[in-house]
Design a protein around this motif. Structure first.
Motif, PDB file in Angstrom:
ATOM      1  N   ARG A   1       0.776  -1.440   0.009  1.00 27.08           N
ATOM      2  CA  ARG A   1       0.090   0.042  -0.120  1.00 27.08           C
ATOM      3  C   ARG A   1       0.808   1.284   0.092  1.00 27.08           C
ATOM      4  O   ARG A   1       0.442   2.273  -0.361  1.00 27.08           O
ATOM      5  CB  ARG A   1      -0.885   0.004   0.979  1.00 27.08           C
ATOM      6  CG  ARG A   1      -2.087  -1.127   1.178  1.00 27.08           C
ATOM      7  CD  ARG A   1      -3.036  -0.840   2.189  1.00 27.08           C
ATOM      8  NE  ARG A   1      -3.513   0.485   2.134  1.00 27.08           N
ATOM      9  CZ  ARG A   1      -4.359   0.850   3.115  1.00 27.08           C
ATOM     10  NH1 ARG A   1      -4.809   0.267   4.327  1.00 27.08           N
ATOM     11  NH2 ARG A   1      -5.079   1.920   2.934  1.00 27.08           N
ATOM     12  N   SER A   2       2.394   1.127   0.335  1.00 20.35           N
ATOM     13  CA  SER A   2       2.704   2.311   0.141  1.00 20.35           C
ATOM     14  C   SER A   2       4.352   1.809  -0.199  1.00 20.35           C
ATOM     15  O   SER A   2       4.672   0.720  -0.476  1.00 20.35           O
ATOM     16  CB  SER A   2       3.288   2.721   1.847  1.00 20.35           C
ATOM     17  OG  SER A   2       3.752   1.758   2.550  1.00 20.35           O
ATOM     18  N   ALA A   3       5.211   3.159  -0.548  1.00 18.57           N
ATOM     19  CA  ALA A   3       6.356   2.793  -1.177  1.00 18.57           C
ATOM     20  C   ALA A   3       7.392   2.267  -0.103  1.00 18.57           C
ATOM     21  O   ALA A   3       8.416   1.622  -0.572  1.00 18.57           O
ATOM     22  CB  ALA A   3       7.029   4.284  -1.634  1.00 18.57           C
ATOM     23  N   SER A   4       7.483   2.413   1.047  1.00 19.36           N
ATOM     24  CA  SER A   4       8.305   1.634   2.147  1.00 19.36           C
ATOM     25  C   SER A   4       7.214   1.388   3.420  1.00 19.36           C
ATOM     26  O   SER A   4       6.396   1.959   3.678  1.00 19.36           O
ATOM     27  CB  SER A   4       9.354   2.631   2.260  1.00 19.36           C
ATOM     28  OG  SER A   4       9.095   3.711   3.054  1.00 19.36           O
ATOM     29  N   PRO A   5       8.185   0.615   4.276  1.00 18.02           N
ATOM     30  CA  PRO A   5       7.189   0.236   5.472  1.00 18.02           C
ATOM     31  C   PRO A   5       6.816   1.509   6.296  1.00 18.02           C
ATOM     32  O   PRO A   5       5.897   1.724   7.041  1.00 18.02           O
ATOM     33  CB  PRO A   5       8.133  -0.555   6.312  1.00 18.02           C
ATOM     34  CG  PRO A   5       8.816  -1.621   5.040  1.00 18.02           C
ATOM     35  CD  PRO A   5       9.099  -0.429   4.244  1.00 18.02           C
ATOM     36  N   GLU A   6       7.821   2.447   6.335  1.00 16.68           N
ATOM     37  CA  GLU A   6       7.572   3.770   7.075  1.00 16.68           C
ATOM     38  C   GLU A   6       6.786   4.787   6.653  1.00 16.68           C
ATOM     39  O   GLU A   6       6.222   5.831   7.089  1.00 16.68           O
ATOM     40  CB  GLU A   6       8.910   4.397   7.402  1.00 16.68           C
ATOM     41  CG  GLU A   6      10.173   3.542   7.900  1.00 16.68           C
ATOM     42  CD  GLU A   6      10.750   2.625   6.968  1.00 16.68           C
ATOM     43  OE1 GLU A   6      10.921   3.051   5.635  1.00 16.68           O
ATOM     44  OE2 GLU A   6      11.203   1.440   7.438  1.00 16.68           O
ATOM     45  N   ALA A   7       6.496   4.741   4.948  1.00 17.11           N
ATOM     46  CA  ALA A   7       5.726   5.664   4.463  1.00 17.11           C
ATOM     47  C   ALA A   7       4.246   5.304   4.566  1.00 17.11           C
ATOM     48  O   ALA A   7       3.763   4.383   4.893  1.00 17.11           O
ATOM     49  CB  ALA A   7       6.130   5.600   3.058  1.00 17.11           C
TER      50      ALA A   7
END
Length: 152
Positions: free
Chosen positions: A85-91
Motif C-alpha cells: 500500500r506504500s512505497a516503504s514500510p515507514e511511508a
C-alpha cells in the motif's frame, strides 16, 4: 552511450510490455519505469454501513453503499505478486478509503520478480473499499480496490 542510443532504448521500452528497465553499459547507467494500466470491472453491489470499518492492519477497509451503484468498479491485480500500500514500510499508504483519486494516480505497488510495479488507477473516483492486504501475495485478477467512478 550517446543520446541517440538512449532515445532508441527509450522508444523500444515504451513499445514493450515491460514496466521497468535498468541498463548498465560501461560506466553509463539508464533506468526507465512506467506505471501499468489496470482493467476495471463492474461487479457486485455494495451494502451501506454507518461508519468505516478497518482491521488494525488496514485490511478490509470499507465505505459501503446500500444501493446497487453502477459507478462502483473493481480494480484487479494484473498479475501475481506481493501487494504494498506504500512505497516503504515507514511511508504513508498511497490511498485510504474515502480518498478521491484521478486517473493515473498510484494506488499501490505490486512486486513481481524483484521488480516494483506501480498500480495506476484506470479512472477517477473515490476509494470505497480496499480488499488487498499490505505485504501479502495478490493473485492474478484478485480485487484490490473498489472505486466509485466520478468526474474528478
Amino acid at each position: 552511450m550517446d543520446i541517440k542510443d538512449i532515445y532508441e532504448v527509450w522508444d523500444r521500452f515504451e513499445k514493450s510490455s515491460l514496466s521497468e528497465l535498468k541498463l548498465s553499459l560501461g560506466g553509463d547507467n539508464l533506468e526507465l519505469k512506467k506505471a501499468i494500466e489496470v482493467e476495471a470491472v463492474i461487479e457486485r453491489p455494495l451494502v451501506r454501513e454507518v461508519s468505516r470499518t478497518a482491521e488494525p492492519n488496514g485490511v478490509g477497509e470499507t465505505l459501503r453503499s446500500e444501493d446497487s451503484n453502477p459507478n462502483h468498479k473493481e480494480i484487479k491485480a494484473p498479475f501475481v505478486g506481493t501487494f504494498y500500500r506504500s512505497a516503504s514500510p515507514e511511508a504513508k499508504p498511497y490511498v485510504a478509503v474515502g480518498d478521491v483519486v484521478k486517473k493515473g494516480d498510484i494506488l499501490g505497488i505490486i512486486e513481481a520478480m524483484k521488480i516494483m510495479n506501480e498500480l495506476a488507477s484506470p479512472f477517477s473516483g473515490k476509494i470505497v473499499e480496499i480488499r488487498a492486504e499490505d505485504g501479502k501475495m495478490a493473485e492474478y485478477n484478485q480485487v484490490l480496490f473498489v472505486l466509485e467512478e466520478t468526474d474528478v
